[in-house]
Design an enzyme around this catalytic site. Structure first.
Site, PDB file in Angstrom:
ATOM      1  N   TYR A 129     -13.386  -2.613  10.503  1.00 42.06           N
ATOM      2  CA  TYR A 129     -12.003  -2.101  10.563  1.00 42.06           C
ATOM      3  C   TYR A 129     -11.398  -2.305  11.956  1.00 42.06           C
ATOM      4  CZ  TYR A 129      -8.325   1.508   9.883  1.00 42.06           C
ATOM      5  OH  TYR A 129      -7.141   2.209   9.776  1.00 42.06           O
TER       6      TYR A 129
ATOM      7  N   GLY B  34       0.832  -1.207   0.000  1.00 43.40           N
ATOM      8  CA  GLY B  34       0.000   0.000   0.000  1.00 43.40           C
ATOM      9  C   GLY B  34       0.861   1.250   0.000  1.00 43.40           C
TER      10      GLY B  34
ATOM     11  N   LYS C 283      -8.137  -4.481  12.828  1.00 41.31           N
ATOM     12  CA  LYS C 283      -6.951  -3.848  13.432  1.00 41.31           C
ATOM     13  C   LYS C 283      -6.611  -4.483  14.791  1.00 41.31           C
ATOM     14  CE  LYS C 283      -5.695  -0.917  10.274  1.00 41.31           C
ATOM     15  NZ  LYS C 283      -4.607  -1.334   9.370  1.00 41.31           N
TER      16      LYS C 283
ATOM     17  N   ASP D 119      -2.567  -7.236  -5.554  1.00 39.57           N
ATOM     18  CA  ASP D 119      -3.622  -7.143  -4.541  1.00 39.57           C
ATOM     19  C   ASP D 119      -3.200  -8.060  -3.397  1.00 39.57           C
ATOM     20  OD1 ASP D 119      -5.849  -7.506  -2.933  1.00 39.57           O
ATOM     21  OD2 ASP D 119      -7.248  -7.742  -4.617  1.00 39.57           O
ATOM     22  N   VAL D 120      -2.949  -7.483  -2.219  1.00 38.35           N
ATOM     23  CA  VAL D 120      -2.401  -8.301  -1.130  1.00 38.35           C
ATOM     24  C   VAL D 120      -3.369  -9.379  -0.639  1.00 38.35           C
ATOM     25  CG1 VAL D 120      -0.782  -6.530  -0.317  1.00 38.35           C
ATOM     26  CG2 VAL D 120      -3.083  -6.648   0.685  1.00 38.35           C
TER      27      VAL D 120
ATOM     28  N   THR E  35     -12.202  -4.528  14.184  1.00 38.77           N
ATOM     29  CA  THR E  35     -11.953  -5.962  14.375  1.00 38.77           C
ATOM     30  C   THR E  35     -10.669  -6.392  13.673  1.00 38.77           C
ATOM     31  OG1 THR E  35     -14.320  -6.349  14.532  1.00 38.77           O
ATOM     32  CG2 THR E  35     -12.954  -8.268  14.035  1.00 38.77           C
TER      33      THR E  35
ATOM     34  N   ARG F 287       0.842   5.735  -1.753  1.00 38.32           N
ATOM     35  CA  ARG F 287       0.545   7.041  -1.140  1.00 38.32           C
ATOM     36  C   ARG F 287       0.481   6.916   0.375  1.00 38.32           C
ATOM     37  NH1 ARG F 287      -5.443   7.265  -1.200  1.00 38.32           N
ATOM     38  NH2 ARG F 287      -6.193   5.347  -2.139  1.00 38.32           N
TER      39      ARG F 287
HETATM   40  P1  NAP Z   1      -4.296   5.412   2.165  1.00 36.36           P
HETATM   41  O1  NAP Z   1      -3.773   6.795   1.948  1.00 36.36           O
HETATM   42  O2  NAP Z   1      -5.700   5.108   1.796  1.00 36.36           O
HETATM   43  O3  NAP Z   1      -3.297   4.396   1.454  1.00 36.36           O
HETATM   44  C1  NAP Z   1      -3.542   3.008   1.476  1.00 36.36           C
HETATM   45  C2  NAP Z   1      -2.868   2.369   0.284  1.00 36.36           C
HETATM   46  O4  NAP Z   1      -3.156   0.956   0.323  1.00 36.36           O
HETATM   47  C3  NAP Z   1      -3.423   2.886  -1.059  1.00 36.36           C
HETATM   48  O5  NAP Z   1      -2.355   3.205  -1.936  1.00 36.36           O
HETATM   49  C4  NAP Z   1      -4.251   1.721  -1.571  1.00 36.36           C
HETATM   50  O6  NAP Z   1      -4.315   1.588  -2.971  1.00 36.36           O
HETATM   51  C5  NAP Z   1      -3.494   0.550  -1.005  1.00 36.36           C
HETATM   52  N1  NAP Z   1      -4.293  -0.673  -0.999  1.00 36.36           N
HETATM   53  C6  NAP Z   1      -5.600  -0.807  -0.666  1.00 36.36           C
HETATM   54  N2  NAP Z   1      -6.007  -2.071  -0.842  1.00 36.36           N
HETATM   55  C7  NAP Z   1      -4.939  -2.763  -1.301  1.00 36.36           C
HETATM   56  C8  NAP Z   1      -4.735  -4.115  -1.687  1.00 36.36           C
HETATM   57  N3  NAP Z   1      -5.720  -5.024  -1.625  1.00 36.36           N
HETATM   58  N4  NAP Z   1      -3.503  -4.486  -2.120  1.00 36.36           N
HETATM   59  C9  NAP Z   1      -2.492  -3.582  -2.209  1.00 36.36           C
HETATM   60  N5  NAP Z   1      -2.630  -2.286  -1.858  1.00 36.36           N
HETATM   61  C10 NAP Z   1      -3.840  -1.875  -1.424  1.00 36.36           C
HETATM   62  O7  NAP Z   1      -4.169   5.001   3.712  1.00 36.36           O
HETATM   63  P2  NAP Z   1      -3.190   5.504   4.886  1.00 36.36           P
HETATM   64  O8  NAP Z   1      -3.922   6.498   5.680  1.00 36.36           O
HETATM   65  O9  NAP Z   1      -1.848   5.806   4.333  1.00 36.36           O
HETATM   66  O10 NAP Z   1      -3.155   4.179   5.771  1.00 36.36           O
HETATM   67  C11 NAP Z   1      -2.104   3.212   5.702  1.00 36.36           C
HETATM   68  C12 NAP Z   1      -2.324   2.166   6.788  1.00 36.36           C
HETATM   69  O11 NAP Z   1      -2.372   2.795   8.072  1.00 36.36           O
HETATM   70  C13 NAP Z   1      -3.629   1.401   6.657  1.00 36.36           C
HETATM   71  O12 NAP Z   1      -3.459   0.067   7.065  1.00 36.36           O
HETATM   72  C14 NAP Z   1      -4.536   2.136   7.610  1.00 36.36           C
HETATM   73  O13 NAP Z   1      -5.603   1.310   8.033  1.00 36.36           O
HETATM   74  C15 NAP Z   1      -3.573   2.478   8.722  1.00 36.36           C
HETATM   75  N6  NAP Z   1      -3.993   3.592   9.561  1.00 36.36           N
HETATM   76  C16 NAP Z   1      -4.194   4.838   9.051  1.00 36.36           C
HETATM   77  C17 NAP Z   1      -4.594   5.871   9.896  1.00 36.36           C
HETATM   78  C18 NAP Z   1      -4.847   7.277   9.410  1.00 36.36           C
HETATM   79  O14 NAP Z   1      -5.292   8.130  10.216  1.00 36.36           O
HETATM   80  N7  NAP Z   1      -4.578   7.614   8.164  1.00 36.36           N
HETATM   81  C19 NAP Z   1      -4.790   5.624  11.257  1.00 36.36           C
HETATM   82  C20 NAP Z   1      -4.582   4.344  11.737  1.00 36.36           C
HETATM   83  C21 NAP Z   1      -4.178   3.336  10.882  1.00 36.36           C
HETATM   84  P3  NAP Z   1      -5.466   2.366  -3.820  1.00 36.36           P
HETATM   85  O15 NAP Z   1      -5.071   3.792  -3.758  1.00 36.36           O
HETATM   86  O16 NAP Z   1      -5.353   1.796  -5.193  1.00 36.36           O
HETATM   87  O17 NAP Z   1      -6.757   2.055  -3.137  1.00 36.36           O
END
Ligand code: NAP
Length: 253
Positions: free
Chosen positions: A154, A13, A158, A63-64, A156, A16
């Site tokens: 989500y 992922g 996490k 796709d993971v 669950t 971005r």
């Molecule tokens: P994000 O900006 O939405 O980036 C997530 C990335 O994962 C995207 O590039 C997305 O690709 C990719 N992705 C989604 N499904 C996938 C799959 N099946 N296989 C491969 N790649 C996939 O999210 P983020 O905020 O950076 O979050 C990153 C991680 O931190 C996540 O696990 C999230 O749950 C966790 N997290 C985030 C926050 C927060 O506040 N942002 C807080 C707690 C935890 P597409 O763009 O093509 O969909």
């Protein structure tokens, strides 16, 4: 501290957000980085950013949650960059809804990416770590693991990743592999931006409201998580395993 082992990292992922910042940070730390995301073309932007700074990276589309795609991706990384010894299970999605409105598909998709995805990636990568007698795995949990309205799926997933982390730490420790978990609080990214849009809140107002509740009085940035990953994957962190660290600007979610 001198690094003696292969320095190839995989970040999922990583097109971005937190994943992209983590991939760039690990490249600065001296790792060749495999940037995995759903679309190889999207992953290329992160690779370019790493190469512009003189680093080495490879864009891989996968796709993971798909076992065949995961196995092919990891094999390609091993062939083109070398055996991966660092894995950051970061890919994630949200499909929020209150439980009485939550569709089965939204439950399954969230479990598929976070839990099945982390399982498949780890299963595919651990053999290289065991062979090298060195490895670092970091799983991305969330403060939502402690409960968050509208996120039964989500939350669950996490929370599940925290159990996954602790069990892997027990199974893989004797091979020099540590496994840890980061639970971010509110981090500015496309994921949180989409949440603000979905609930119809102006982005700046949304961020300010969240920052007002955070002890360090600001929203988190992807780099805050990347810095923590950098510590967990360092050689010096070899006695730190099975831990969950809340990176949330304060002690509570
Ligand atoms: P994000 O900006 O939405 O980036 C997530 C990335 O994962 C995207 O590039 C997305 O690709 C990719 N992705 C989604 N499904 C996938 C799959 N099946 N296989 C491969 N790649 C996939 O999210 P983020 O905020 O950076 O979050 C990153 C991680 O931190 C996540 O696990 C999230 O749950 C966790 N997290 C985030 C926050 C927060 O506040 N942002 C807080 C707690 C935890 P597409 O763009 O093509 O969909």
């Amino acid at each position: 501290m001198t690094q003696t082992t292969a320095r190839v990292a995989i970040v999922t992922g990583a097109a971005r957000g937190i994943g992209a910042a983590t991939a760039q940070r690990l490249a600065r730390d001296g790792f060749a980085v495999a940037v995995i995301d759903l679309e190889e073309s999207a992953a290329k932007a992160t690779v370019r950013a790493i190469e512009d700074e003189g680093g080495r990276a490879l864009a891989v589309g996968a796709d993971v949650s798909d076992a065949a795609q995961v196995d092919a991706a990891v094999t390609r990384v091993a062939e083109e960059l070398g055996p991966p010894t660092v894995l950051i299970n970061n890919a994630g999605i949200t499909r929020d809804n209150l439980i009485f409105k939550m569709a089965e598909q939204d439950w399954d998709m969230v479990m598929g990416v976070h839990l099945r995805g982390s399982f498949l990636m780890t299963r595919a990568v651990q053999k290289y770590m065991v062979e090298q007698r060195f490895g670092r795995i970091v799983n991305l949990s969330s403060t939502s693991a402690l409960g968050n309205r509208g996120q039964a799926n989500y939350s669950t997933a996490k929370a599940g990743l925290q159990g996954f982390t602790k069990t892997l730490a027990i199974e893989l420790g004797k091979f020099g592999v540590t496994v840890n978990c980061i639970a971010p609080g509110f981090i500015v990214s496309d994921m949180t931006r989409a949440t603000a849009e979905r609930i119809g809140e102006d982005w700046d107002t949304y961020v300010a409201a969240r920052a007002a509740q955070i002890p360090v009085a600001r929203a988190g940035q992807p780099e805050d998580i990347a810095n923590t990953v950098s510590f967990f994957v360092s050689e010096g962190a070899g006695f730190v395993s099975g831990q969950v660290i809340y990176v949330a600007g304060g002690p509570k979610a």
